[in-house]
Write a protein that holds these residues in place. Sequence first.
Motif, PDB file in Angstrom:
ATOM      1  N   LYS A  86       0.843  -1.192   0.000  1.00 42.06           N
ATOM      2  CA  LYS A  86       0.000   0.000   0.000  1.00 42.06           C
ATOM      3  C   LYS A  86       0.889   1.258   0.000  1.00 42.06           C
ATOM      4  O   LYS A  86       0.633   2.212  -0.713  1.00 42.06           O
ATOM      5  CB  LYS A  86      -0.875  -0.029   1.266  1.00 42.06           C
ATOM      6  N   ASN A  87       1.942   1.204   0.798  1.00 39.42           N
ATOM      7  CA  ASN A  87       2.885   2.325   0.869  1.00 39.42           C
ATOM      8  C   ASN A  87       3.551   2.597  -0.472  1.00 39.42           C
ATOM      9  O   ASN A  87       3.712   3.740  -0.875  1.00 39.42           O
ATOM     10  CB  ASN A  87       3.985   2.031   1.890  1.00 39.42           C
ATOM     11  N   ASP A  88       3.983   1.509  -1.127  1.00 43.54           N
ATOM     12  CA  ASP A  88       4.632   1.649  -2.434  1.00 43.54           C
ATOM     13  C   ASP A  88       3.702   2.354  -3.418  1.00 43.54           C
ATOM     14  O   ASP A  88       4.102   3.271  -4.134  1.00 43.54           O
ATOM     15  CB  ASP A  88       5.000   0.271  -3.012  1.00 43.54           C
ATOM     16  N   LEU A 100       2.097   7.314  -6.465  1.00 47.67           N
ATOM     17  CA  LEU A 100       1.161   8.411  -6.751  1.00 47.67           C
ATOM     18  C   LEU A 100       1.754   9.756  -6.339  1.00 47.67           C
ATOM     19  O   LEU A 100       1.615  10.750  -7.042  1.00 47.67           O
ATOM     20  CB  LEU A 100      -0.172   8.175  -6.031  1.00 47.67           C
ATOM     21  N   GLU A 101       2.428   9.744  -5.189  1.00 47.04           N
ATOM     22  CA  GLU A 101       3.059  10.972  -4.710  1.00 47.04           C
ATOM     23  C   GLU A 101       4.121  11.461  -5.705  1.00 47.04           C
ATOM     24  O   GLU A 101       4.206  12.652  -6.016  1.00 47.04           O
ATOM     25  CB  GLU A 101       3.683  10.698  -3.346  1.00 47.04           C
ATOM     26  N   GLY A 140       4.264  16.164 -11.734  1.00 44.99           N
ATOM     27  CA  GLY A 140       3.148  16.816 -12.409  1.00 44.99           C
ATOM     28  C   GLY A 140       2.425  15.961 -13.422  1.00 44.99           C
ATOM     29  O   GLY A 140       1.932  16.458 -14.435  1.00 44.99           O
ATOM     30  N   LEU A 141       2.337  14.654 -13.168  1.00 48.80           N
ATOM     31  CA  LEU A 141       1.684  13.784 -14.145  1.00 48.80           C
ATOM     32  C   LEU A 141       0.554  12.953 -13.534  1.00 48.80           C
ATOM     33  O   LEU A 141       0.187  11.909 -14.068  1.00 48.80           O
ATOM     34  CB  LEU A 141       2.715  12.847 -14.795  1.00 48.80           C
ATOM     35  N   SER A 142      -0.006  13.438 -12.442  1.00 45.54           N
ATOM     36  CA  SER A 142      -1.089  12.687 -11.790  1.00 45.54           C
ATOM     37  C   SER A 142      -2.222  12.370 -12.759  1.00 45.54           C
ATOM     38  O   SER A 142      -2.793  11.282 -12.727  1.00 45.54           O
ATOM     39  CB  SER A 142      -1.650  13.486 -10.616  1.00 45.54           C
ATOM     40  N   ASP A 143      -2.519  13.317 -13.642  1.00 47.91           N
ATOM     41  CA  ASP A 143      -3.633  13.111 -14.566  1.00 47.91           C
ATOM     42  C   ASP A 143      -3.322  12.103 -15.664  1.00 47.91           C
ATOM     43  O   ASP A 143      -4.190  11.723 -16.429  1.00 47.91           O
ATOM     44  CB  ASP A 143      -4.011  14.434 -15.236  1.00 47.91           C
ATOM     45  N   TYR A 144      -2.060  11.702 -15.765  1.00 46.21           N
ATOM     46  CA  TYR A 144      -1.661  10.834 -16.867  1.00 46.21           C
ATOM     47  C   TYR A 144      -1.378   9.408 -16.407  1.00 46.21           C
ATOM     48  O   TYR A 144      -0.847   8.618 -17.148  1.00 46.21           O
ATOM     49  CB  TYR A 144      -0.405  11.395 -17.551  1.00 46.21           C
ATOM     50  N   ARG A 191      10.010   7.144 -11.942  1.00 47.86           N
ATOM     51  CA  ARG A 191      10.396   5.739 -11.827  1.00 47.86           C
ATOM     52  C   ARG A 191      11.741   5.589 -11.129  1.00 47.86           C
ATOM     53  O   ARG A 191      11.931   4.698 -10.310  1.00 47.86           O
ATOM     54  CB  ARG A 191      10.461   5.112 -13.229  1.00 47.86           C
ATOM     55  N   SER A 192      12.677   6.499 -11.439  1.00 45.57           N
ATOM     56  CA  SER A 192      14.014   6.368 -10.873  1.00 45.57           C
ATOM     57  C   SER A 192      14.026   6.646  -9.370  1.00 45.57           C
ATOM     58  O   SER A 192      14.982   6.309  -8.686  1.00 45.57           O
ATOM     59  CB  SER A 192      14.977   7.320 -11.581  1.00 45.57           C
ATOM     60  N   LEU A 193      12.953   7.278  -8.866  1.00 47.05           N
ATOM     61  CA  LEU A 193      12.934   7.650  -7.447  1.00 47.05           C
ATOM     62  C   LEU A 193      12.126   6.692  -6.576  1.00 47.05           C
ATOM     63  O   LEU A 193      12.130   6.813  -5.359  1.00 47.05           O
ATOM     64  CB  LEU A 193      12.368   9.070  -7.293  1.00 47.05           C
ATOM     65  N   ILE A 194      11.457   5.721  -7.210  1.00 45.68           N
ATOM     66  CA  ILE A 194      10.509   4.885  -6.461  1.00 45.68           C
ATOM     67  C   ILE A 194      11.191   4.060  -5.360  1.00 45.68           C
ATOM     68  O   ILE A 194      10.601   3.784  -4.324  1.00 45.68           O
ATOM     69  CB  ILE A 194       9.700   3.968  -7.426  1.00 45.68           C
ATOM     70  N   ASN A 195      12.449   3.696  -5.590  1.00 42.63           N
ATOM     71  CA  ASN A 195      13.176   2.934  -4.560  1.00 42.63           C
ATOM     72  C   ASN A 195      13.795   3.841  -3.495  1.00 42.63           C
ATOM     73  O   ASN A 195      14.593   3.374  -2.696  1.00 42.63           O
ATOM     74  CB  ASN A 195      14.283   2.100  -5.211  1.00 42.63           C
ATOM     75  N   ARG A 196      13.448   5.106  -3.500  1.00 50.15           N
ATOM     76  CA  ARG A 196      14.030   6.105  -2.590  1.00 50.15           C
ATOM     77  C   ARG A 196      15.557   6.061  -2.605  1.00 50.15           C
ATOM     78  O   ARG A 196      16.222   5.823  -1.585  1.00 50.15           O
ATOM     79  CB  ARG A 196      13.524   5.901  -1.159  1.00 50.15           C
TER      80      ARG A 196
END
Lengths: 216, 330
Positions: free
Chosen positions: B116-118, B123-124, B130-134, B154-159
Motif C-alpha cells: 500500500k505504501n509503495d 502516486l506521490e 506533475g503527471l497525476s492526470d496521466y 520511476r528512478s525515485l521509487i526505490n528512494r
Amino acid sequence: MSIEVSLYTEALGETLYMTLAATFMVFILGLILGSVLYMTHENGLAPNRITYAILSTITTTFRSIPFLILLVLLIPFTRVLLQTILGPSAALPALTIGGTPFYARIVELALLEKGKYLKETGFAFGAKLHQVMTRILIPESLPALVRGITVTGVTIAGYTSIAGAIGAGGLGNLAYLYGYARNRQDVTIIATILMVLFILLMQYGGEKLTKKLSHK
Amino acid sequence: MIKLRGISKRFTTKNDVEHALFGVDMDVEENTIHGVIGPSGAGKSTLIRIINQLEAHDEGTLDIMEYKDVRQANKESTRMLRTKIGMIFQSFNLLENKTVYRNVLFPITLFRTPTKNDRAYALELLQTVGLSDYMNRYPAELSGGQRQRVGIARSLINRPKILLCDEPTSALDQSSVKQILSLLKKIQQEQSLTIVFVSHDMHVIKELCDTVTILDKGEAVEKGTINDILLRPKSEATKLLTETVGYNIDKILTDYHIDHTLYLLRFNQKAKENPLISKLSETYHVHMNILYANVTPTHEGVLLIDILGENKDMVLKDLHEKGVEVTHVN
C-alpha cells in the motif's frame, strides 16, 4: 458436382488441425530457440559466441531447405516417431521443423530490438537476468511476437498444402487428388477459396490481437 | 559519497582494443549535483555506467556510500546497490506496454509485490513530476518531456540516495529541457539527492551543476566548481566548452588585442546591491571600459574591465574593501 460436401469439410478440418497444431508447436519451440539465440547474441543478455554460432548455423540451415525436400528428408524420422508417414499428424514434425527456425529468427530480432535500451534499464533497477527476459523483454515484445506468429502461421498453412500432395490430407491434398489428377477444376477453385478464407481469417485475428496488445 | 580512483576501461573489438577511460579520479560529495561533460566519445556514458556497474571497470577502485570497491561485490550486493541508485536515460527507456503508473511502480515489482505504501509513494511521485492526470496513459501518448518526467518518477521509487542522469535532456526541446532541469533541482533539494549528470551541453551543465569533471578522450582533464571551470578553464578541452556559453576569457582577450593588464571582478550578492562602478568612476576620476560581463550559475556577477586613469590602485583597493574579488589578467 458429384463430390460430397463432407469431403470439403473433412479436408478443411485437416488443414485447420495441421496448421494450428504445428503453429502452436512452432510458437513454443521458436520462442525457446529465439530466446536462446537472443541471449547468446553478442548484444544479448549472456553473449556466447560459440553457442550462438552453432545455433545460428542450424537455424539458417533448416530455413534454407525447401519444404518439399524437408518433408522427404524427414520421412524416416517421422516413421520412427509416429509409426506412419500418412495423415495430418504425420505432417506435424516436418511442419514444426520447417516453421521453428523461421519464427525463432523473428523472436530473436524482436528481442534484440527491445533489448537495445531496455536490457540495461532492467539491470539498472536491480533486475536479475531472468527477470529482464520474462518481466521486460518478452512482455514488451509481445505485439511483435504475435505479429510474427501470424506470419509464421500463414506460411505453415501454405506448407500444409505441399504436405497434402504427398499424403497428409487437407485442402492441398483435395485439390491435388481431384483437381489435378482427375482434372476437376471446380474442386481446385473451391479448395483455393476455402484456403484463402482461412488464411484471411487467421491474418485478421492476428492483426486484431497485435493491435490489442500494442500501446504504440 | 562516490569516489573513483584510477578507473580504466577497455573495450575489445574484433581487431583492436579501444580505451574508453584512462585512470579517471572523481569525487562526488553528498547532496550535490556533479556534472560530467565532454565531447562525444570522451567516455562519459561509460563512466556513469561504471558507477552502477552496468559496465565493469578493468582497473581502479570505486567506493559508493558504505560499499567499498564495488567491483569485488557479489551479484546480490550489486543488485542491492543498484536499488539505491536511480537512473534516467537519454531515450527515456520506458516500458511501452505498461501505463505511466505501472512504469513508476515497476522497479519495486522486481523485488516484491507493491505494498500500500509503495502504491501511495508512486502516486506521490507522479504528483511531484506533475503527471497525476496521466497515470493511466501509455508512454506513447506522452510528449518527450512528459516521458522523461515518468522516467524521473520511476528512478525515485526505490528512494535512492544517488541519481544518475545519462544525457536526459539531449532528446528534448528547449522548453522541456528547462522544465526537466528545474524539476531535478527541486527534487535534489527536497530529497537531498546526490546527482551525477552527464551531458555534452555546457548550457545544461552550467544551469544545474555545483561541481564538474571534464572528460576528454577518456581522461579527466579538469575538475572543480562550476564557477572555477567557467572562469578559469585550464585545459584546451575545457576552454572549448566554456566558449559555447560565452565564458572564454582568453578568447575575449585575444579578440580585443589587449596588451596591458585587465581586471576580472567577481561580485557576490552583497556587492551587487551598490552601483559600484559608476561611483568609483566618479570618486577617483577614472574611466572604466567594460569588455565583458556575465552572471555565473551561482548568481555571482562577473565583469572584465579596463581601468584608464591615474588612480587605478586606489580603485582596486576600494573594490577589494567592498568585497569584490579582483583578479589580474593579461
